[in-house]
Structures are given as structure tokens and as C-alpha cells.
Design an enzyme around this catalytic site. Structure first.
Site, short mmCIF file in Angstrom:
data_model
loop_
_atom_site.label_atom_id
_atom_site.label_comp_id
_atom_site.label_asym_id
_atom_site.label_seq_id
_atom_site.Cartn_x
_atom_site.Cartn_y
_atom_site.Cartn_z
N LYS A 1 -8.14 12.36 -17.84
CA LYS A 1 -8.36 13.16 -19.00
C LYS A 1 -7.18 13.10 -19.90
O LYS A 1 -6.90 12.16 -20.34
CB LYS A 1 -8.65 14.54 -18.72
CG LYS A 1 -9.85 14.56 -17.68
CD LYS A 1 -11.07 14.13 -18.15
CE LYS A 1 -12.33 13.73 -17.28
NZ LYS A 1 -12.73 15.18 -16.26
N TYR B 1 -15.79 22.27 -10.95
CA TYR B 1 -16.57 21.04 -11.54
C TYR B 1 -17.67 20.32 -10.65
O TYR B 1 -17.39 20.68 -9.34
CB TYR B 1 -15.25 19.95 -11.50
CG TYR B 1 -15.57 18.39 -11.84
CD1 TYR B 1 -16.03 18.28 -13.16
CD2 TYR B 1 -15.43 17.43 -10.87
CE1 TYR B 1 -16.20 16.87 -13.57
CE2 TYR B 1 -15.61 16.16 -11.30
CZ TYR B 1 -15.85 15.84 -12.57
OH TYR B 1 -16.29 14.55 -12.74
N ASP C 1 -7.57 22.82 -9.56
CA ASP C 1 -8.17 21.97 -10.56
C ASP C 1 -7.58 22.34 -12.00
O ASP C 1 -7.93 23.40 -12.36
CB ASP C 1 -9.53 21.79 -10.50
CG ASP C 1 -9.72 20.36 -11.59
OD1 ASP C 1 -9.10 20.07 -12.12
OD2 ASP C 1 -10.90 19.76 -11.00
N ARG D 1 0.77 -1.14 0.03
CA ARG D 1 -0.01 0.00 -0.09
C ARG D 1 0.87 1.41 0.06
O ARG D 1 0.40 2.26 -0.42
CB ARG D 1 -0.94 -0.05 1.33
CG ARG D 1 -2.13 0.69 1.32
CD ARG D 1 -3.03 0.68 2.34
NE ARG D 1 -1.99 0.87 3.63
CZ ARG D 1 -2.07 0.24 4.88
NH1 ARG D 1 -2.80 -0.83 5.01
NH2 ARG D 1 -1.37 0.50 5.83
#
Ligand SMILES: *Cc1c(COP(=O)(O)O)cnc(C)c1O
Length: 392
Positions: free
Chosen positions: A209, A112, A184, A59
Site C-alpha cells: 500500500k 482484514y 495490522d 536466502r
């Protein structure tokens, strides 16, 4: 992993090709291995109890995650980078890393949609108060500061409506009161905007994206300044965040060609928009890369390129039926939300519930486009026949 071959003096394209790779550590292979793992073994108890080896627990990272984090650290000029499962996961983690009970966070009204949803559903339960601000207020943001304001969340250009904001001015004001600044930066990617150089502390990407770039995986990335890194690193570890190696690999693979893809997205978008702006049913283009856009001056100052995401408004009088008829008539543009892949997309812009500061005209008819890597002449022909069908 050290990005052994990438030097600060190298230009962005060279860094994209070399950052985060160390072939000599993997028998000369160009790319790092895709490490599928849970258990990590130790040679002896002494190594185990002293933590005397690089990797200790699946992890906590492996050579695959280190490679993508290292590459982005180099490209974003960050103190550290963490990879999240999705763009929204990166946004949520970044916010949680810098607010606590009793704090006040300012979020751009044009953020967003799911960022708003996260802020409105999760933060009040933690007694963090959320306030939305007009993205164009610049230094006026100071009038919204409270003694308990600890974070300002920016996004440029704004989601669906593409307003630019003066991030350096907002960041400087926020730093005066010790607040953390988030951005962002998905639209521009770390190649066309470098948030940390604008004063941002936590630079966020929906890696889904342009970094992944092929519509085949979701990822998020958070690049932190020195000031914000410790909080992020601690939260990330405490929450047990970890991203599967295959998806990390797709991010690494996409990253290497980011520049050539973006260049083509930008060129195709310009070609399509130069045509679209002259069509009778179209009243306005929303794209800060265009000289006529109200955000162009800020874009030119802070960004080095424009991507493939844009929108246009139909002229007054257009109906929702016409907008939907236009969209349904498109054949090359897919109807889908998650953009940034090689293919063109379109959606109707629906702002209901997405703005609290700005007045939204309920008749507002707008379409968001993602201009892909197809031949722009074919894209124009597709838009042309769809406009004909919907508007005659
Ligand atoms: C798509 C998107 C996100 C969310 O990314 P996911 O990987 O889909 O969660 C965040 N911000 C912006 C600006 C986006 O376009």
C-alpha cells in the site's frame, strides 16, 4: 546495514530520507545496489566453516534486503524487521511466529478479510483456536482470555468499517497474561502510527500500500519488539522466506517519499470528505480523522495523521443497484481493491462472511474510497456526476 546517517534525535522525515542507507559502503552511490543473487562465494574454507563473512547464502539476505529492513527498524523503533512477499504473507508469518498447537488467539472482528480466511482455514488444522472480538471492547478483552491465550491480533481502523480500537489498553491487558500483541497498521503506515510505542509486539504493514505507494509491487513488513523478534526471525529463516530484490528496491524507493505522499493523501481526503458529507444521498462518513467520527478521540491520542482510505454509507433506502450505478459512473476512481498508490479507487463494501461478532444489516450500502494524488476538485466533480447518475 547500519543506518549510519539516521540518529534517534532526528525527526521522522529526516529518518525517512536517511535510514537504512550507507553510501560509503557502495562507492558513494545514494542507494544500495539491487543485488540479484543465488550463490555467495567464500575466499577460503576457513571463512566458509566459521561463517566469517557478512553474507552467507542468498536466502538469508543481501545488501538490498538489509537496507529496507534497516530503514524500517529505525522508523518503527523495532528490535528487528522482516520483509514478506505480501501484506497477507506478513500477517500469516507474524501469527505463526507466536502461536503453537493448543493455543488460543483473539482476532479483531474487523480485521482484514483475508486475515480471517487465514485464521479460519490454517489455524484450526494446527489446533490453534480462533476467537473474534468486538474491536471496541477495550479492557473488556480480559473477559475473553483463557489460560491458553497467547496472541491478540488488532487492526485499527477496522477493515471496511473503520472502527478504532484502544490498542494500548488491549496491549496492556494482553501483556499481563504474557500474550503477544499484533497490529495490522497498514492504514496509518509507520509514519502516522507507531504500534511498538502503543505496546504492540509485532507491527505489520501491507507494504504493497503506502510504502511501495505506486501500485507496482506487493510487499509485507513485520517489525518486532525485543520479546517477539526471536520467534519471528527463527520462523522466517526456517520457512525459507525471501523477497526478490527488485520488489525490495521498489519498497525502498517508495519509502523515501512516504511523508510527502501521505500529507497530500490526507489533505485531498479531507477536502473530498468535507464536500461528500454534505451530499443528500450520503448518510455517514467513516474516517477516524474526522471530528464527527466515533473513533476520533482514540485516533487523536494514538495517531499523528490520517491516510487516504475512507468509506461512506448511503442513506437508508438506497439499493445495491444504486450503489453499483454510482460506482460504474465514476471515471477517475478506478474499481479496484489494492489501495495505497497515487490513484483514486472505489469499491462496494460487502461484509458477507466478514463479521461474526457484529450484526451486519443485509441492506447496508456503503462505498470504500481511496483518495489519490489527483486534484481534489476533479475528484469531487467525478463523485458529483456519479451521485447524480445514481440518485438523480
Ligand atoms: C491490502 C491489505 C493487506 C494485504 O496486503 P497484500 O499485499 O495485498 O497481501 C493487509 N491488511 C490490510 C489492512 C490491507 O489493506
Amino acid at each position: 546495514m547500519s543506518s549510519t546517517d539516521s540518529k534517534p534525535q532526528h525527526k521522522a522525515d529526516t529518518r525517512l530520507a536517511h535510514a537504512g542507507r550507507d553510501p560509503s559502503a557502495f562507492h558513494g552511490f545514494v542507494n544500495p545496489p539491487v543485488v540479484h543473487a543465488s550463490t555467495v562465494l567464500y575466499p577460503d574454507t576457513a571463512t566458509m566453516v566459521t561463517g566469517g563473512q557478512t553474507y552467507s547464502y542468498a536466502r538469508r539476505g543481501n545488501p538490498t534486503t538489509d537496507s529496507l529492513e534497516g530503514a524500517l527498524k529505525d522508523i518503527e523503533g523495532a528490535a528487528g524487521v522482516k520483509i514478506a512477499n505480501s501484506g497477507l504473507n506478513a500477517i500469516a508469518l507474524a501469527i505463526l511466529s507466536c502461536v503453537k498447537s493448543g493455543d488460543h488467539i483473539l482476532i479483531a472482528d474487523t480485521a482484514y478479510g483475508p486475515t480471517r480466511h487465514f485464521a479460519d482455514t490454517v489455524l484450526p488444522g494446527m489446533k490453534v483456536s480462533v476467537e473474534y472480538y468486538d474491536p471496541q471492547l477495550g479492557a473488556g478483552i480480559k473477559s475473553l482470555f483463557r489460560p491458553e491465550t497467547t496472541a491478540v491480533f488488532t487492526e485499527a481502523p477496522g477493515s471496511l468499517t473503520f472502527e478504532m480500537q484502544d490498542v494500548p489498553t488491549i496491549a496492556a491487558a494482553a501483556h499481563e497474561i504474557g500474550a503477544t500483541v499484533l497490529m495490522d497498521n497498514t492504514w496509518a503506515s509507520p509514519l502516522y502510527c507507531q504500534p511498538l510505542t502503543l505496546g504492540v509486539d509485532l507491527s505489520i504493514q501491507a507494504g504493497t500500500k503506502y510504502i511501495v505507494g505506486h501500485s507496482d509491487a506487493t510487499l509485507g513488513t513485520i517489525a518486532a519488539s525485543e520479546k517477539a523478534w526471536k520467534g519471528l526471525d527463527t520462523l522466517y529463516g526456517a520457512m525459507g522466506c525471501h523477497v526478490a530484490p527488485d520488489d525490495i528496491f521498489l519498497g525502498l524507493r517508495g519509502l523515501r517519499t512516504l511523508s510527502v505522499r501521505l500529507e497530500r493523501h490526507q489533505r485531498n481526503t479531507r477536502t473530498v470528505l468535507d464536500w461528500l458529507g454534505n451530499q443528500a444521498p450520503v448518510a455517514r462518513i467513516r474516517y477516524p480523522g474526522l471530528e464527527t467520527d466515533p473513533g476520533h478521540a482514540i485516533w487523536k491520542r494514538d495517531f499523528s495523521g490520517a491516510s487516504g482510505l475512507c468509506a461512506f454509507d448511503f442513506a437508508a433506502g438506497a439499493t445495491q443497484e444504486q450503489t453499483f450505478a454510482f460506482l460504474d459512473a465514476l471515471t477517475l476512481f478506478g474499481l479496484g481493491y489494492s489501495w495505497g498508490g497515487f490513484e483514486s479507487l472505489a469499491i462496494p463494501v460487502r461484509l458477507k462472511g466478514m463479521r461474526s461478532v457484529a450484526d451486519v444489516d443485509p441492506q447496508f450500502q456503503s462505498v470504500r474510497l481511496h483518495i489519490g494524488l489527483e486534484d481534489p476538485e476533479d475528484l469531487i466533480n467525478d463523485l458529483d456526476q456519479a451521485l447524480m447518475k445514481a440518485f438523480g
